[in-house]
Design a protein around this motif. Structure first.
Motif, short mmCIF file in Angstrom:
data_model
loop_
_atom_site.label_atom_id
_atom_site.label_comp_id
_atom_site.label_asym_id
_atom_site.label_seq_id
_atom_site.Cartn_x
_atom_site.Cartn_y
_atom_site.Cartn_z
N ALA A 153 -7.21 -8.25 -2.31
CA ALA A 153 -7.60 -7.47 -2.82
C ALA A 153 -7.94 -8.71 -4.25
O ALA A 153 -8.64 -8.61 -4.85
N SER A 178 -0.44 1.22 -4.59
CA SER A 178 -0.82 1.14 -3.61
C SER A 178 0.58 2.52 -2.25
O SER A 178 1.47 3.24 -3.28
N GLY A 241 -3.49 2.47 2.10
CA GLY A 241 -4.48 2.03 1.03
C GLY A 241 -3.78 0.97 -0.19
O GLY A 241 -2.49 1.66 -0.49
N LEU A 243 -5.77 -0.21 -4.06
CA LEU A 243 -6.78 -0.21 -4.80
C LEU A 243 -6.03 -0.83 -6.26
O LEU A 243 -4.90 -1.40 -6.44
N SER A 245 -7.07 -3.33 -9.41
CA SER A 245 -8.29 -3.09 -11.19
C SER A 245 -7.82 -3.83 -11.30
O SER A 245 -6.93 -3.88 -12.29
N PRO A 286 -14.73 1.10 -5.88
CA PRO A 286 -13.88 1.44 -4.18
C PRO A 286 -13.07 2.47 -4.38
O PRO A 286 -12.48 2.54 -5.37
N ASP A 287 -12.60 3.01 -2.92
CA ASP A 287 -11.87 4.07 -2.55
C ASP A 287 -11.20 3.95 -1.77
O ASP A 287 -11.59 3.29 -0.80
N PRO A 288 -9.65 3.42 -1.43
CA PRO A 288 -9.06 3.28 -0.13
C PRO A 288 -9.03 4.30 0.30
O PRO A 288 -9.44 3.76 2.52
N CYS A 297 -12.45 -4.55 2.85
CA CYS A 297 -12.27 -4.49 1.24
C CYS A 297 -13.32 -4.11 0.90
O CYS A 297 -15.09 -5.04 0.83
N ALA A 315 -10.61 -2.02 -2.76
CA ALA A 315 -9.79 -1.73 -2.04
C ALA A 315 -10.34 -1.65 -0.69
O ALA A 315 -10.54 -2.28 -0.46
#
Length: 351
Positions: A153, A178, A241, A243, A245, A286-288, A297, A315
């Motif tokens: 990611a 995670s 999943g 994410l 940042s 993005p959202d997992p 991705c 994500a």
């Protein structure tokens, strides 16, 4: 038909490798390897896999070279290191999902993987397998080291800034969250349901080895630079999943339009990286949730004018694009198959 083997068949990534390979139009699963579940069938190890392949988990010996064209190692780093030494130049392609060979710089590797005493000549031969960034190298690779889930990611988040725009980044601060599957099947008190359910657990608040491998790779890839890359990692209560940042600070001036165009241009034609606007759907992305079960991705870039920073969100499903799916993607490239072979599944939502 490419003959594929999976070592670490009882683990979470191993299970997804079995699932993906058995659905792959151009691969045949011909070997399952392990140490603690010798003689067991995939259906005994993974409740979702009610299939009979005529295969059981076997010890890994040099004879596996006669059974496979590609061997996926979904094993702990010390085990991957030992197997790579044992099988190098015997198996046509080894795809390692562990951290044993991700960090090329010896000093940095020793800091983050002190228990993996690898041979320098072997480490130098591994290709760091981000398919979107090293496609040409993968075509001839016999040894491929897959990035970690966070690292996938992060690399896809930052590459358009450093490799695309050639920016010099002063500071990158990463917040990573995670699900519990990122920790594998090891039994830890912090992963027991009474503690994990509903949690936001800061398990690596002052550093993470996946950030080290990203810095190592991007430094060697050149063009732009990153002076400082640090990460804090949190475990959250969902299973799959993640994410990331990334908060990016640079003295160079870029606006939202330039950033959006740079990311869209950089990933134009890429099947598995979706550049998205944060508000393009009914839920923010993005959202997992929006990538679970897929090899996608999702990446979003934003310019925060108030904070004078660039915010990059990414994500992915840590077991697919962050592990098994990306490994199959790399193997597809290695053997001249269509890159999307066996990986065309769409995300499942809600999850």
């Amino acid at each position: 038909m490419i003959r594929a083997g999976v070592v670490g068949a009882s683990g979470l990534a191993g299970g997804d490798l079995i699932r993906l390979i058995t659905q792959h139009p151009d691969m045949e699963l011909t070997f399952l390897g392990g140490s603690s579940n010798i003689g067991r069938r995939p259906a005994e190890l993974h409740a979702n896999l009610r299939i009979d392949l005529g295969l059981t988990v076997q010890p890994v010996t040099e004879e596996v070279a006669d059974q496979v064209d590609v061997l996926f190692l979904a094993t702990p780093a010390p085990v991957s290191n030992r197997l790579a030494e044992q099988l190098v130049d015997k198996v046509p392609a080894i795809v390692d999902l562990s951290g044993a060979f991700r960090i090329a710089t010896p000093e940095r590797h020793d800091r983050w993987y002190p228990k993996v005493d690898r041979r320098a000549d072997l480490a130098d031969r591994f290709v760091y397998g981000v398919p979107e960034l090293v496609r040409d190298q993968l075509k001839e690779a016999s040894l491929i080291s897959m990035p970690g889930c966070y690292a996938t990611a992060l690399t896809l988040s930052l590459a358009p800034l450093t490799l695309g725009l050639g920016l010099d980044l002063k500071t990158v601060v990463v917040d990573g969250k995670s699900g519990s599957s990122g920790g594998g099947l090891q039994l830890r008190t912090s992963d027991l349901h009474p503690f994990r359910s509903g949690a936001i657990a800061p398990y690596a608040p002052t550093g993470h080895r996946h950030a080290a491998e990203v810095g190592d790779f991007l430094e060697r890839a050149k063009k732009g630079s990153i002076d400082s890359l640090t990460m804090s990692a949190y475990g959250v209560s969902h299973v799959r999943g993640l994410l990331t940042s990334s908060y990016v600070f640079t003295d160079e001036q870029v606006d939202q339009r330039e950033l959006q165009r740079a990311y869209t241009r950089f990933y134009k034609g890429e099947r598995f990286v979706r550049v998205r606007r944060n508000n393009e759907t009914l839920i923010p992305v993005p959202d997992p949730q929006a990538v679970l079960g897929s090899n996608f991705c999702d990446v979003t870039v934003l310019k925060d004018e108030e904070g004078d920073r660039i915010v990059v969100l990414a994500a992915l499903d840590n077991l697919i694009k962050g592990a098994a799916g990306q490994a199959v993607q790399a193997a597809n490239i290695r053997f001249g198959l269509p890159e999307e072979s066996g990986l065309t599944m769409q995300p499942v939502m809600p999850a």
